[in-house]
Design a protein around this motif. Sequence first.
Motif, mmCIF file in Angstrom:
data_model
loop_
_atom_site.group_PDB
_atom_site.id
_atom_site.type_symbol
_atom_site.label_atom_id
_atom_site.label_comp_id
_atom_site.label_asym_id
_atom_site.label_seq_id
_atom_site.Cartn_x
_atom_site.Cartn_y
_atom_site.Cartn_z
ATOM 1 N N GLN A 53 0.933 -1.359 0.749
ATOM 2 C CA GLN A 53 -0.262 -0.051 -0.046
ATOM 3 C C GLN A 53 0.796 1.287 -0.034
ATOM 4 O O GLN A 53 0.614 2.532 -0.689
ATOM 5 N N GLU A 54 1.611 1.492 0.442
ATOM 6 C CA GLU A 54 3.482 2.244 0.849
ATOM 7 C C GLU A 54 3.402 2.271 -0.392
ATOM 8 O O GLU A 54 3.513 3.610 -0.982
ATOM 9 N N VAL A 55 3.976 1.727 -1.316
ATOM 10 C CA VAL A 55 4.622 1.453 -2.447
ATOM 11 C C VAL A 55 3.633 2.918 -3.403
ATOM 12 O O VAL A 55 4.193 3.670 -4.332
ATOM 13 N N PHE A 56 2.160 1.844 -3.593
ATOM 14 C CA PHE A 56 1.529 2.531 -4.113
ATOM 15 C C PHE A 56 0.954 4.051 -4.159
ATOM 16 O O PHE A 56 0.649 5.177 -4.945
ATOM 17 N N VAL A 57 1.158 4.476 -2.896
ATOM 18 C CA VAL A 57 1.431 6.174 -2.856
ATOM 19 C C VAL A 57 2.152 6.453 -2.685
ATOM 20 O O VAL A 57 1.679 7.542 -3.872
ATOM 21 N N ALA A 81 9.586 -0.463 -4.528
ATOM 22 C CA ALA A 81 9.041 -1.323 -3.871
ATOM 23 C C ALA A 81 10.116 -2.114 -3.242
ATOM 24 O O ALA A 81 10.178 -1.849 -2.144
ATOM 25 N N ARG A 82 11.065 -2.772 -3.178
ATOM 26 C CA ARG A 82 12.384 -3.099 -2.943
ATOM 27 C C ARG A 82 12.917 -1.787 -2.101
ATOM 28 O O ARG A 82 13.085 -2.453 -0.751
ATOM 29 N N ASN A 83 13.521 -0.687 -2.389
ATOM 30 C CA ASN A 83 13.899 0.309 -0.900
ATOM 31 C C ASN A 83 13.052 0.518 -0.502
ATOM 32 O O ASN A 83 12.956 0.747 0.426
ATOM 33 N N THR A 84 11.124 0.708 -0.513
ATOM 34 C CA THR A 84 10.765 0.931 0.404
ATOM 35 C C THR A 84 10.843 -0.337 1.031
ATOM 36 O O THR A 84 10.379 -0.185 2.574
ATOM 37 N N ALA A 85 10.791 -1.586 0.857
ATOM 38 C CA ALA A 85 10.637 -2.666 1.801
ATOM 39 C C ALA A 85 11.452 -2.356 2.153
ATOM 40 O O ALA A 85 12.272 -2.907 3.862
ATOM 41 N N LEU A 86 13.011 -2.526 1.721
ATOM 42 C CA LEU A 86 14.490 -1.884 2.887
ATOM 43 C C LEU A 86 14.716 -1.291 3.930
ATOM 44 O O LEU A 86 14.775 -1.579 5.149
ATOM 45 N N ASN A 87 14.444 -0.317 3.857
ATOM 46 C CA ASN A 87 13.482 0.601 4.745
ATOM 47 C C ASN A 87 12.867 0.774 5.922
ATOM 48 O O ASN A 87 12.926 1.506 6.661
ATOM 49 N N ASP A 88 12.061 -0.125 5.939
ATOM 50 C CA ASP A 88 11.198 -1.003 5.942
ATOM 51 C C ASP A 88 12.391 -1.909 7.496
ATOM 52 O O ASP A 88 11.841 -1.796 8.530
ATOM 53 N N ILE A 89 12.886 -2.838 7.010
ATOM 54 C CA ILE A 89 13.676 -3.765 7.739
ATOM 55 C C ILE A 89 15.016 -2.445 8.024
ATOM 56 O O ILE A 89 14.750 -3.185 9.828
ATOM 57 N N ARG A 90 14.789 -1.697 7.629
ATOM 58 C CA ARG A 90 15.472 -0.396 8.646
ATOM 59 C C ARG A 90 15.545 -0.349 9.653
ATOM 60 O O ARG A 90 15.757 0.073 10.774
ATOM 61 N N ARG A 91 13.820 0.330 9.300
ATOM 62 C CA ARG A 91 13.393 1.291 10.657
ATOM 63 C C ARG A 91 13.214 0.665 11.891
ATOM 64 O O ARG A 91 12.776 0.787 12.797
ATOM 65 N N SER A 92 13.039 -0.974 11.576
ATOM 66 C CA SER A 92 12.272 -1.482 12.884
ATOM 67 C C SER A 92 13.507 -2.713 12.844
ATOM 68 O O SER A 92 13.374 -3.240 13.937
#
Length: 183
Positions: A53-57, A81-92
Amino acid sequence: MSERRELLLKAISETAEGDRSSLKTVYEMTSGKVFATIVRIVRDRERSEDILQEVFVKVWSRAGRFDPAKGSPITWLCTIARNTALNDIRRSDHVVRTPDGALPEITDDEARPADEWLCAMEDSEALARCLEELQDDHRRSIKLAFFDGLTHSQLADRVNVPLGTMKSWIRRGLAGLRSCLGG
């Protein structure tokens, strides 16, 4: 140019102009591949759905930045998508866990043109064949770097090799892939 790609290019262009139905078209045409890219990195279906959902926003707000001269639409989407997923992993501070003996895939902390190249090619039979031709260490390192979201440092620690060795394996593996794929 294929009819499907032309339709996707048109939908992205119209999304940039604020056409919500075109964003829906982009989503319907690409969400499966985009979701697969995210799941491969995050390894959690529920989190992946949120990230999708974040990617399509982001696509909605960034569609005007897409330049077809710089790459294909699916490459652009997979990179987001890849960068958003990696950022999510790094944030958490999430660490991707794999079973003992399985070598996870890594990512460097900086964006590389190879990211886009691999994202566009990852599902192709040619890539699968070429990956199999690489040395085991190179193949596993590339998979971990580009598909699972670990940094070079994380992977070097995981397999207990110096960081320079890990970077060398990835660099040599990418060179082998480019040679094999004719890139």
